[in-house]
Enzyme design. Structure first.
Site, PDB file in Angstrom:
ATOM      1  N   GLU A 140       0.748  -1.120   0.021  1.00 25.90           N
ATOM      2  CA  GLU A 140      -0.111   0.062   0.047  1.00 25.90           C
ATOM      3  C   GLU A 140       0.993   1.227   0.029  1.00 25.90           C
ATOM      4  O   GLU A 140       2.166   1.225   0.019  1.00 25.90           O
ATOM      5  CB  GLU A 140      -0.852  -0.096   1.004  1.00 25.90           C
ATOM      6  CG  GLU A 140      -2.039  -1.145   0.959  1.00 25.90           C
ATOM      7  CD  GLU A 140      -3.185  -0.818   2.275  1.00 25.90           C
ATOM      8  OE1 GLU A 140      -3.874  -0.118   2.322  1.00 25.90           O
ATOM      9  OE2 GLU A 140      -3.150  -1.893   2.872  1.00 25.90           O
TER      10      GLU A 140
ATOM     11  N   HIS B 137      -9.338   9.255   2.964  1.00 24.91           N
ATOM     12  CA  HIS B 137      -8.780   8.393   2.145  1.00 24.91           C
ATOM     13  C   HIS B 137      -9.367   8.902   0.703  1.00 24.91           C
ATOM     14  O   HIS B 137     -10.479   9.217   0.506  1.00 24.91           O
ATOM     15  CB  HIS B 137      -9.862   7.064   2.219  1.00 24.91           C
ATOM     16  CG  HIS B 137      -9.044   5.794   1.842  1.00 24.91           C
ATOM     17  ND1 HIS B 137      -9.023   5.601   0.337  1.00 24.91           N
ATOM     18  CD2 HIS B 137      -8.496   4.747   2.435  1.00 24.91           C
ATOM     19  CE1 HIS B 137      -8.649   4.506   0.145  1.00 24.91           C
ATOM     20  NE2 HIS B 137      -8.166   3.774   1.253  1.00 24.91           N
TER      21      HIS B 137
ATOM     22  N   ARG C 282      -1.751   9.061   1.243  1.00 31.31           N
ATOM     23  CA  ARG C 282      -2.909   9.455   1.227  1.00 31.31           C
ATOM     24  C   ARG C 282      -3.321  11.020   1.126  1.00 31.31           C
ATOM     25  O   ARG C 282      -3.903  11.255   0.307  1.00 31.31           O
ATOM     26  CB  ARG C 282      -3.845   8.918   2.387  1.00 31.31           C
ATOM     27  CG  ARG C 282      -4.123   7.307   2.143  1.00 31.31           C
ATOM     28  CD  ARG C 282      -4.772   6.763   3.177  1.00 31.31           C
ATOM     29  NE  ARG C 282      -4.793   5.517   3.262  1.00 31.31           N
ATOM     30  CZ  ARG C 282      -5.112   4.518   3.734  1.00 31.31           C
ATOM     31  NH1 ARG C 282      -5.499   4.747   5.021  1.00 31.31           N
ATOM     32  NH2 ARG C 282      -4.826   3.286   3.513  1.00 31.31           N
TER      33      ARG C 282
ATOM     34  N   HIS D 149     -11.746   9.611   6.823  1.00 38.95           N
ATOM     35  CA  HIS D 149     -11.460   8.065   6.895  1.00 38.95           C
ATOM     36  C   HIS D 149     -10.829   7.671   8.286  1.00 38.95           C
ATOM     37  O   HIS D 149     -11.409   6.522   8.940  1.00 38.95           O
ATOM     38  CB  HIS D 149     -10.342   7.563   6.051  1.00 38.95           C
ATOM     39  CG  HIS D 149     -10.125   6.143   5.911  1.00 38.95           C
ATOM     40  ND1 HIS D 149     -10.958   5.071   5.478  1.00 38.95           N
ATOM     41  CD2 HIS D 149      -8.999   5.365   5.962  1.00 38.95           C
ATOM     42  CE1 HIS D 149     -10.309   3.931   5.630  1.00 38.95           C
ATOM     43  NE2 HIS D 149      -9.205   4.008   5.938  1.00 38.95           N
TER      44      HIS D 149
ATOM     45  N   ARG E 185      -1.113   8.765   9.429  1.00 39.18           N
ATOM     46  CA  ARG E 185      -1.013   7.323   9.417  1.00 39.18           C
ATOM     47  C   ARG E 185      -0.724   6.498   8.354  1.00 39.18           C
ATOM     48  O   ARG E 185      -1.179   6.773   7.491  1.00 39.18           O
ATOM     49  CB  ARG E 185      -2.499   6.626  10.056  1.00 39.18           C
ATOM     50  CG  ARG E 185      -2.340   5.102  10.316  1.00 39.18           C
ATOM     51  CD  ARG E 185      -3.923   4.620  10.761  1.00 39.18           C
ATOM     52  NE  ARG E 185      -4.807   4.741   9.664  1.00 39.18           N
ATOM     53  CZ  ARG E 185      -5.098   4.031   9.001  1.00 39.18           C
ATOM     54  NH1 ARG E 185      -4.731   2.805   8.802  1.00 39.18           N
ATOM     55  NH2 ARG E 185      -5.972   4.307   8.113  1.00 39.18           N
TER      56      ARG E 185
HETATM   57  P1  FAD Z   1     -13.727   0.456  16.016  1.00 42.23           P
HETATM   58  O1  FAD Z   1     -13.253  -0.840  15.108  1.00 42.23           O
HETATM   59  O2  FAD Z   1     -14.157   1.386  15.185  1.00 42.23           O
HETATM   60  O3  FAD Z   1     -14.863   0.010  17.234  1.00 42.23           O
HETATM   61  C1  FAD Z   1     -15.065   0.977  18.127  1.00 42.23           C
HETATM   62  C2  FAD Z   1     -16.331   0.413  18.735  1.00 42.23           C
HETATM   63  O4  FAD Z   1     -16.836   1.103  19.706  1.00 42.23           O
HETATM   64  C3  FAD Z   1     -17.285  -0.296  17.985  1.00 42.23           C
HETATM   65  O5  FAD Z   1     -17.737  -1.488  18.535  1.00 42.23           O
HETATM   66  C4  FAD Z   1     -18.364   0.811  18.157  1.00 42.23           C
HETATM   67  O6  FAD Z   1     -19.807   0.059  18.184  1.00 42.23           O
HETATM   68  C5  FAD Z   1     -18.097   0.948  19.651  1.00 42.23           C
HETATM   69  N1  FAD Z   1     -18.656   2.201  20.357  1.00 42.23           N
HETATM   70  C6  FAD Z   1     -18.541   3.453  19.766  1.00 42.23           C
HETATM   71  N2  FAD Z   1     -19.155   4.515  20.544  1.00 42.23           N
HETATM   72  C7  FAD Z   1     -19.673   3.678  21.418  1.00 42.23           C
HETATM   73  C8  FAD Z   1     -20.460   4.172  22.548  1.00 42.23           C
HETATM   74  N3  FAD Z   1     -20.884   5.456  22.642  1.00 42.23           N
HETATM   75  N4  FAD Z   1     -21.077   3.330  23.432  1.00 42.23           N
HETATM   76  C9  FAD Z   1     -20.673   2.019  23.484  1.00 42.23           C
HETATM   77  N5  FAD Z   1     -19.773   1.581  22.310  1.00 42.23           N
HETATM   78  C10 FAD Z   1     -19.441   2.444  21.304  1.00 42.23           C
HETATM   79  N6  FAD Z   1      -7.030   0.031   9.077  1.00 42.23           N
HETATM   80  C11 FAD Z   1      -5.964  -0.798   8.735  1.00 42.23           C
HETATM   81  O7  FAD Z   1      -4.984  -1.042   9.651  1.00 42.23           O
HETATM   82  N7  FAD Z   1      -6.151  -1.629   7.507  1.00 42.23           N
HETATM   83  C12 FAD Z   1      -7.070  -1.748   6.966  1.00 42.23           C
HETATM   84  O8  FAD Z   1      -7.009  -2.212   5.672  1.00 42.23           O
HETATM   85  C13 FAD Z   1      -8.265  -0.891   7.181  1.00 42.23           C
HETATM   86  N8  FAD Z   1      -9.348  -0.660   6.312  1.00 42.23           N
HETATM   87  C14 FAD Z   1     -10.258   0.125   6.643  1.00 42.23           C
HETATM   88  C15 FAD Z   1     -11.526   0.291   5.974  1.00 42.23           C
HETATM   89  C16 FAD Z   1     -12.622   1.085   6.424  1.00 42.23           C
HETATM   90  C17 FAD Z   1     -13.626   1.176   5.496  1.00 42.23           C
HETATM   91  C18 FAD Z   1     -12.429   1.809   7.394  1.00 42.23           C
HETATM   92  C19 FAD Z   1     -13.669   2.546   7.799  1.00 42.23           C
HETATM   93  C20 FAD Z   1     -11.267   1.968   8.278  1.00 42.23           C
HETATM   94  C21 FAD Z   1     -10.138   1.126   7.806  1.00 42.23           C
HETATM   95  N9  FAD Z   1      -8.988   0.916   8.684  1.00 42.23           N
HETATM   96  C22 FAD Z   1      -8.295  -0.035   8.231  1.00 42.23           C
HETATM   97  C23 FAD Z   1      -9.070   1.547   9.850  1.00 42.23           C
HETATM   98  C24 FAD Z   1      -9.201   0.594  11.040  1.00 42.23           C
HETATM   99  O9  FAD Z   1     -10.500  -0.285  10.633  1.00 42.23           O
HETATM  100  C25 FAD Z   1      -9.665   1.107  12.341  1.00 42.23           C
HETATM  101  O10 FAD Z   1      -8.888   2.229  12.671  1.00 42.23           O
HETATM  102  C26 FAD Z   1      -9.645   0.298  13.339  1.00 42.23           C
HETATM  103  O11 FAD Z   1     -10.440  -0.785  13.270  1.00 42.23           O
HETATM  104  C27 FAD Z   1     -10.223   1.009  14.857  1.00 42.23           C
HETATM  105  O12 FAD Z   1     -10.434  -0.156  15.591  1.00 42.23           O
HETATM  106  P2  FAD Z   1     -10.888   0.489  17.119  1.00 42.23           P
HETATM  107  O13 FAD Z   1     -11.115  -0.738  17.836  1.00 42.23           O
HETATM  108  O14 FAD Z   1     -10.037   1.321  17.716  1.00 42.23           O
HETATM  109  O15 FAD Z   1     -12.288   0.935  17.026  1.00 42.23           O
HETATM  110  C1  SIN Z   2      -7.539   0.594   2.407  1.00 44.51           C
HETATM  111  O1  SIN Z   2      -7.704  -0.530   2.375  1.00 44.51           O
HETATM  112  O2  SIN Z   2      -7.280   1.251   1.748  1.00 44.51           O
HETATM  113  C2  SIN Z   2      -7.602   1.085   3.917  1.00 44.51           C
HETATM  114  C3  SIN Z   2      -6.264   0.709   4.618  1.00 44.51           C
HETATM  115  C4  SIN Z   2      -6.353   1.496   5.793  1.00 44.51           C
HETATM  116  O3  SIN Z   2      -6.902   2.746   6.213  1.00 44.51           O
HETATM  117  O4  SIN Z   2      -5.423   1.570   6.513  1.00 44.51           O
END
Ligand code: FAD
Ligand code: SIN
Length: 530
Positions: free
Chosen positions: A113, A230, A276, A337, A372
């Site tokens: 990437e 993104h 990005r 994003h 990031r």
């Molecule tokens: P999240 O996975 O967002 O989890 C947050 C949790 O908190 C959820 O369960 C939500 O319901 C809960 N929550 C929120 N507010 C409350 C509340 N008030 N009360 C109770 N619960 C709550 N990163 C990579 O490294 N590789 C990738 O390929 C990649 N692809 C991506 C593709 C997309 C479409 C997106 C949107 C993001 C991508 N990212 C990627 C970024 C990455 O997915 C996130 O940064 C990461 O998953 C965040 O994890 P987290 O556990 O911190 O939060």
């Molecule tokens: C993507 O697959 O382009 C998202 C990867 C990321 O947000 O790290």
């Protein structure tokens, strides 16, 4: 469900699940409150993969270097070192727990990437990496009998007593009433705030609630102005801004303007694989130049069989919107994003409030700096989720009085005031202003107007969730106004250069609204739990 537990984890994405497992392994009772069904999170939708040093031609120093370059002078060196070195261990553990990363001939396959000097991104089921992580982490968490996961439990505020976080207020999905729960430690894993913007790749749950809750509880927030956009979200009238993974460009996809011309090499020698922020701004410039609402991602040079196998979810989703990724030009434009900033923590997830920890996208550990590196955030959730769990367990074992409210016997129903969801009107207005004035290109005039508008909204009678939402918008806008330079994900058209005096973190807190330009050392808060 108990009203007193040992640990409260808020959120069930990669960070929340990994934290919960770490806590349960110490023998503590863990209550996980999550806003929607357990799998609904940014993690679930992650496509590209997990960056990790596991291939023969890679090493930790290279991954570290790429992360630091992307972070544009604001990463914490120690945090990055931990991410890339411990990252390997935690991904190997994930594989032992049954996570099925894609392989060829039994060997793991790695994709590339933007801004990575090596092919080091592991992926699962082609483009469903996040869903596979969630599946395997939930399966692992189910083996721990002390993890109690409560879905549809929207958390709205933290309970702080004598300067210590001792619990949370949430909406009990069964009683359909506000309720309090107490614990020795609260670990905030609520993810990011992409929903602050009109156009976002993030699901509905990503409204940044945890950041606002921590802010109102008095925690320091760091670098809130750094938002990653993104470059390639699907741009079809009436369709959600579905992500077209950067891995598509990593595998050879190119960008074309509406006249069919490739343009990225006019903006950066790395062309489609420039960082990005550069690709997003180049797309905006190209859209303005050609008077169009999108550019196109062109995958037609790649074989159909390969595309179907490598990007099955993207293939199917695009087909649903009448697009064949092997034949059609795919309309794309940038969308919000990822949040680089968040609750300031030390290297063990400790916030500035005793008893409150943060891990994953909600936190600012110092690993991402101003921008990031792609696919570093799933890794961050694993590494710093595990560390936050470990630290919370060790720290609370030293507490003289455990479970401060353990005498509470009956449900305490609170009068939380007006309704608990974000009002549609507030959401709509904030999202539009954020997109137009606090978006990819910013300037003093636009930011000042945005702040005035948010302050006006905030002064009205709002539900707690609406207040949280608009406050978060204010934090991003104020950070962006303060940062009179362009760095990483933050671009000021009135200050297009990087300025040395701003090689510093912005810190905001409810107690003192200051943003010192002095260097803030995340590592200075470190202390390995004894
Ligand atoms: P999240 O996975 O967002 O989890 C947050 C949790 O908190 C959820 O369960 C939500 O319901 C809960 N929550 C929120 N507010 C409350 C509340 N008030 N009360 C109770 N619960 C709550 N990163 C990579 O490294 N590789 C990738 O390929 C990649 N692809 C991506 C593709 C997309 C479409 C997106 C949107 C993001 C991508 N990212 C990627 C970024 C990455 O997915 C996130 O940064 C990461 O998953 C965040 O994890 P987290 O556990 O911190 O939060
Ligand atoms: C993507 O697959 O382009 C998202 C990867 C990321 O947000 O790290």
């Amino acid at each position: 469900m108990e009203l007193v537990t040992d640990f409260i984890v808020i959120g069930s994405g990669v960070a929340g699940l990994r934290t919960s497992i770490a806590l349960a392994e110490t023998g503590g009772r863990v209550t996980v409150l999550t806003k929607d069904k357990a799998s609904e999170s940014n993690t679930e939708y992650a496509q590209g993969g997990v960056a990790v040093v596991l291939s023969d031609d890679d090493d930790a120093e290279l991954h570290e270097e790429d992360t630091l370059v992307a972070g544009a002078g604001l990463c914490d060196d120690k945090a990055v070192e931990i991410l890339v070195t411990d990252g390997t261990k935690y991904v190997e553990q994930l594989i032992e727990w049954g996570t099925e990363f894609d392989r060829e001939g039994g060997k793991l396959v790695f994709t590339k990437e933007a801004a990575h000097s090596r092919r080091r991104i592991l992926h699962a089921h082609g483009d469903s990496t996040g869903a596979e992580l969630v599946r395997s982490l939930i399966a692992r968490a189910r083996q721990e009998r002390f993890i109690n996961l409560l879905p549809f439990a929207n958390t709205e505020s933290l309970i702080v007593e004598d300067g210590r976080c001792i619990g949370v207020r949430f909406l009990d999905p069964i009683l359909r009433a506000p309720r309090e729960i107490y614990a020795n430690a609260v670990i905030m894993c609520t993810g990011g705030a992409g929903q602050l913007y009109l156009h976002t790749t993030n699901p509905q749950v990503a409204t940044g609630d945890g950041m606002a809750m921590a802010y109102f509880a008095g925690a320091e927030m760091a670098d809130m102005e750094f938002i990653q956009f993104h470059p390639t979200a699907l741009s079809v009238e009436g369709a959600p801004r579905f992500l077209l993974s950067e891995a598509m460009r990593g595998e050879g996809g190119v960008l074309r303007n509406v006249n069919g011309q490739r343009f990225m090499d006019r903006y950066d020698e790395r062309a489609e694989l420039a960082p990005r922020d550069i690709v997003s701004r180049s797309i905006v410039a190209e859209m303005r130049k050609t008077g169009s609402r999108n550019v196109f991602l062109d995958m037609t040079a790649l074989k159909e069989d390969f595309l179907i196998h490598r990007f099955p979810t993207i293939y199917e989703t695009c087909k649903h919107f009448g697009l064949d990724i092997s034949k059609d030009q795919l309309p794309v434009s940038p969308a919000s994003h990822y949040c680089m900033g968040g609750v300031r923590t030390d290297l063990w997830g400790r916030s500035t409030i005793p008893g409150l920890y943060a891990a994953g996208e909600v936190s600012c550990t110092g690993v991402h700096g101003a921008n990031r590196l792609a696919s570093n955030s799933l890794l961050e959730g694993l590494v710093f989720g595990a560390r936050a769990g470990e630290a919370a367990a060790t720290d609370s074992s030293k507490l003289k009085v455990q479970n401060p409210k353990s005498s509470a016997q009956s449900p305490l129903i609170l009068d939380l005031g007006p309704s608990t969801s974000i009002s549609t009107a507030v959401k709509k207005r904030v999202k539009r202003v954020m997109w137009e004035r606090v978006g990819i290109l910013r300037d003093k005039e636009g930011l000042t107007r945005a702040i005035a508008e948010f302050e006006q909204i905030a002064s009205s009678n709002l539900s707690i969730s609406s207040r949280n939402f608009v406050t978060l918008a204010l934090l991003v806008a104020k950070g962006a106004l303060w940062r009179e330079e362009s760095r990483g994900g933050h671009f000021r058209t009135d200050f297009p250069e990087q300025r040395e005096e701003f090689r510093a973190h912005s810190i905001q807190s409810a107690n003192k609204e200051i943003m010192p330009a002095g260097e803030i050392n995340f590592s200075s808060m470190i202390g390995k739990p004894a």
